[in-house]
Design a protein around this motif. Structure first.
Motif, PDB file in Angstrom:
ATOM      1  N   ASN A  74       0.981  -1.201  -0.492  1.00 51.98           N
ATOM      2  CA  ASN A  74      -0.373  -0.073   0.267  1.00 51.98           C
ATOM      3  C   ASN A  74       1.318   1.739   0.392  1.00 51.98           C
ATOM      4  OD1 ASN A  74      -1.733   1.694   0.747  1.00 51.98           O
ATOM      5  ND2 ASN A  74      -2.548   1.575   1.663  1.00 51.98           N
ATOM      6  N   ASN A  75       1.355   2.018  -0.613  1.00 49.84           N
ATOM      7  CA  ASN A  75       1.894   3.008  -1.207  1.00 49.84           C
ATOM      8  C   ASN A  75       1.460   3.943  -0.973  1.00 49.84           C
ATOM      9  OD1 ASN A  75       4.300   3.988  -2.650  1.00 49.84           O
ATOM     10  ND2 ASN A  75       3.698   4.738  -3.827  1.00 49.84           N
ATOM     11  N   SER A  76       0.062   4.349  -0.553  1.00 50.45           N
ATOM     12  CA  SER A  76      -0.938   5.703   0.248  1.00 50.45           C
ATOM     13  C   SER A  76      -1.135   5.889   1.847  1.00 50.45           C
ATOM     14  CB  SER A  76      -2.302   5.395  -0.345  1.00 50.45           C
ATOM     15  OG  SER A  76      -2.347   4.200   0.151  1.00 50.45           O
ATOM     16  N   CYS A  77      -0.319   4.322   2.287  1.00 51.43           N
ATOM     17  CA  CYS A  77      -0.066   4.231   3.833  1.00 51.43           C
ATOM     18  C   CYS A  77       1.858   4.543   3.840  1.00 51.43           C
ATOM     19  CB  CYS A  77       0.364   3.134   4.071  1.00 51.43           C
ATOM     20  SG  CYS A  77       0.509   2.462   5.811  1.00 51.43           S
ATOM     21  N   LYS A  78       2.055   6.543   4.439  1.00 48.64           N
ATOM     22  CA  LYS A  78       3.405   6.615   4.794  1.00 48.64           C
ATOM     23  C   LYS A  78       4.247   5.587   5.426  1.00 48.64           C
ATOM     24  CE  LYS A  78       1.590  11.550   5.297  1.00 48.64           C
ATOM     25  NZ  LYS A  78       1.287  12.432   5.673  1.00 48.64           N
ATOM     26  N   ILE A  79       3.663   4.808   6.228  1.00 49.50           N
ATOM     27  CA  ILE A  79       4.003   4.105   7.299  1.00 49.50           C
ATOM     28  C   ILE A  79       4.649   3.014   6.183  1.00 49.50           C
ATOM     29  CG2 ILE A  79       4.825   2.050   8.817  1.00 49.50           C
ATOM     30  CD1 ILE A  79       2.337   3.971  10.572  1.00 49.50           C
ATOM     31  N   CYS A  80       3.679   2.226   5.778  1.00 48.21           N
ATOM     32  CA  CYS A  80       4.159   1.227   4.421  1.00 48.21           C
ATOM     33  C   CYS A  80       4.925   1.542   3.906  1.00 48.21           C
ATOM     34  CB  CYS A  80       2.601   0.862   3.945  1.00 48.21           C
ATOM     35  SG  CYS A  80       1.653   0.180   4.898  1.00 48.21           S
ATOM     36  N   LYS A  81       5.187   2.638   2.952  1.00 48.18           N
ATOM     37  CA  LYS A  81       6.036   3.190   1.681  1.00 48.18           C
ATOM     38  C   LYS A  81       6.979   3.286   2.329  1.00 48.18           C
ATOM     39  CE  LYS A  81       6.631   7.394  -1.126  1.00 48.18           C
ATOM     40  NZ  LYS A  81       7.336   6.514  -1.471  1.00 48.18           N
ATOM     41  N   ASP A 114       2.619  -1.413  -6.195  1.00 49.39           N
ATOM     42  CA  ASP A 114       1.537  -0.625  -5.370  1.00 49.39           C
ATOM     43  C   ASP A 114      -0.388  -1.225  -5.842  1.00 49.39           C
ATOM     44  OD1 ASP A 114      -0.352   1.417  -4.201  1.00 49.39           O
ATOM     45  OD2 ASP A 114       0.679   2.525  -5.965  1.00 49.39           O
ATOM     46  N   THR A 169      -2.605   0.758  -4.774  1.00 51.16           N
ATOM     47  CA  THR A 169      -3.144   1.690  -4.515  1.00 51.16           C
ATOM     48  C   THR A 169      -4.195   1.901  -6.068  1.00 51.16           C
ATOM     49  OG1 THR A 169      -2.280   2.429  -3.042  1.00 51.16           O
ATOM     50  CG2 THR A 169      -4.227   4.012  -3.936  1.00 51.16           C
ATOM     51  N   LEU A 199      -4.912  -3.912   1.056  1.00 56.30           N
ATOM     52  CA  LEU A 199      -4.896  -2.978   1.553  1.00 56.30           C
ATOM     53  C   LEU A 199      -4.214  -3.205   3.350  1.00 56.30           C
ATOM     54  CD1 LEU A 199      -7.450  -0.385   0.667  1.00 56.30           C
ATOM     55  CD2 LEU A 199      -5.472   0.171   0.358  1.00 56.30           C
ATOM     56  N   ARG A 200      -5.356  -4.093   3.416  1.00 54.76           N
ATOM     57  CA  ARG A 200      -4.692  -4.302   5.024  1.00 54.76           C
ATOM     58  C   ARG A 200      -3.356  -5.370   5.398  1.00 54.76           C
ATOM     59  NH1 ARG A 200      -9.316  -8.104   7.981  1.00 54.76           N
ATOM     60  NH2 ARG A 200      -8.089  -7.233   9.788  1.00 54.76           N
TER      61      ARG A 200
END
Length: 87
Positions: A6-13, A31, A33, A50-51
């Protein structure tokens, strides 16, 4: 091996960016997203993707902790995590 993240999650990215720096050729970073192809390739819906982190190796789709273990095993810098947590 394909890694769906999930590239939209700052932590994941941030975490995935660390792994990408290792430039492992056999890893394709996908990605998820708004990615309809990812849902078809994994047979997971967008909410499921996403999870958790997902990996597809051959026809097998792994998720969560199991996916991280496979990923860490492929990246020499992080292989120690695989060796510790595989137990």
């Amino acid at each position: 091996m394909k890694v769906y993240f999930n590239n939209s999650c700052k932590i994941c990215k941030a975490e995935i960016d660390l792994y990408k720096k290792e430039k492992i050729q056999e890893i394709d970073w996908i990605d998820i997203t708004d990615n309809a192809l990812a849902t078809r390739e994994t047979s997971k819906n967008n909410k499921e993707l996403l999870r958790r982190l997902h990996i597809k190796e051959g026809e097998k789709v792994l998720e969560g902790a199991e996916a991280f273990l496979v990923l860490w095993k492929k990246i020499p810098k992080y292989r120690f995590l695989y060796n510790i947590l595989k137990l």
